[in-house]
Design a protein around this motif. Structure first.
Motif: not given
Length: 438
Positions: A47, A109-110, A184
């Motif tokens: 991710s 996060g991504p 996420s």
């Protein structure tokens, strides 16, 4: 605490103190289980880095960078702790650092590849410092004849902590996925769960564990650091007086490299090569921890009866079998067999190595010599995962070839274990011809 008798402990050591010592294994195992193995590793590759060809290499690069930092700091840190009787103080600082950095992983996060790599590096450095410092208490607590079982009890108890962190995370992940949340959203929460368990469980360690070492003097500040570095340099120059300890370090560099591959890349291999989904991977790692707890507990007792060297050798043969099965199997069922063997070998090999290092370390320089042990294991943690990542990248994603190479690391460890003579090494540290009386 009836798992071992008071006769297993050194004079003045109470069972509740051993419980406090073991609670640190319980506390920090969630970090390796959830962050490095089951959840964040696969999340980072799939991710955060978007499954790019370089993603596995980037993950192993971040871990390797942290190990480099540890390699060149922990020996001096251990020497300073010995000089100032400060193992417990430094343990508290490393614990706070790892807890905060682990909680901060919730911010990744991504696309936040750099932030993720940086926080993994910081958290892993603090984790390794704490792991080395807590290990240095073992010879102060357990008699030499019982060091294997006490070490094994701590490791097995530690895997229970890993299962607790992973189990709570798994429950939350199942709930989150049932409500349509993406990774996420639910992975950051698992980082907070892990950090919270680490913080709460470590309170028992810091409250119950005593600092028994006596300060050997030396100034504080810069001059004190220089004195510690001079002591470390003297240790390295005359380390040939403890050749069995040095052979053990060489063995550790090899086999711990393979163990590091399992910790850092098991979830990635399971999902990308075998086809596991995230929930299956978490269940797999949970069961692996059960096997590891049983292996550490059983081999802790067998190690004292069979001999430290033979016990470690048996686990290295098991690791070789694990790598061969994992490289050849094409089914989830076959990989489960490999994981079961790996679990049994994981706890026993880690426990055996820690106890052997304690047997072969000079009593007056425990933190310093465990610093050298950590230096070796961190070097292994660079060689293993980074070579795995490089082979995978160079071969266009052939992780089967990479896991096959890992079997060679365990084979090399077995070869380097052969010259170790525990009786000779123990006589050397007790007679103190070199470092112990320096």
């Amino acid at each position: 605490m009836a798992l071992f008798s008071s006769e297993s402990l050194n004079p003045g050591v109470r069972k509740r103190e051993v419980f406090g010592w073991a609670m640190y294994d319980f506390a920090n195992s969630g970090y390796t289980t959830v962050v490095l193995t089951a959840v964040f590793a696969a999340y980072f590759v799939g991710s955060v880095a978007g499954g790019a060809d370089w993603a596995t290499f980037a993950w192993t690069l971040a871990l390797s960078a942290s190990h480099v930092v540890v390699m060149f700091t922990i020996p001096a840190l251990g020497a300073w702790a010995d000089r100032h009787a400060a193992k417990k103080r430094l343990l508290m600082l490393s614990t706070v650092g790892c807890v905060l950095a682990t909680a901060a992983l919730a911010l990744v996060g991504p696309g936040a590849v750099v932030l993720g790599m940086l926080l993994v590096m910081v958290s892993n450095v603090f984790f390794a410092w704490g792991e080395s410092l807590i290990a240095a208490f073992l010879p102060e607590l357990a008699r030499p004849a019982a060091m294997g079982r006490v070490s094994g009890w701590g490791w097995s108890f530690g895997y229970l902590g890993g299962m607790l962190a992973l189990g709570l995370s798994l429950v939350y992940v199942i709930w989150a996925q049932a409500h349509g949340q993406p990774a996420s959203q639910f992975v950051p929460v698992t980082m907070l769960i892990t950090a919270g368990i680490f913080a709460v469980a470590s309170v028992f360690t810091l409250g119950l564990l005593r600092e028994r070492a006596q300060s050997t003097g030396g100034e504080g500040g810069v001059s004190g650091v220089k004195a510690s570095l001079r002591q470390l340099g003297d240790t390295l120059r005359r380390a040939r007086n403890y050749r069995d300890f040095m052979w053990l370090l060489g063995c550790a560099v090899a086999y711990q490299g393979g163990v590091a591959v399992t910790i850092a890349l098991a979830a990635i291999y399971a999902e990308q090569v075998i086809g596991f989904v995230q929930q299956e991977t978490m269940v797999l790692i949970f069961v692996l921890n059960i096997a590891a707890a049983l292996g550490a507990f059983a081999f802790g007792y067998w190690q004292d009866r069979l001999g430290h060297k033979l016990a470690l050798g048996i686990t290295l043969v098991g690791w070789i079998a694990t790598c061969i099965i994992a490289a050849l199997t094409t089914t989830k069922g076959g990989f489960w067999y490999a994981a079961a063997i790996a679990g049994l070998c994981m706890g026993s090999s880690q426990s055996s190595g820690r106890a052997m290092a304690g047997m072969l370390a000079p009593p007056r320089q425990l933190a310093e010599f465990y610093g050298l042990w950590t230096f070796a294991t961190r070097l292994a943690s660079i060689i293993g995962p980074l070579s795995y990542g490089a082979i995978t990248w160079a071969t266009g994603g052939n992780q089967r070839l990479a896991i096959g190479f890992t079997a060679l690391l365990f084979l090399l460890g077995l070869v380097l274990l052969l010259p170790v003579n525990m009786e000779r090494g123990r006589r050397a540290v007790l007679s103190g011809p070199g470092l112990a009386n320096a």
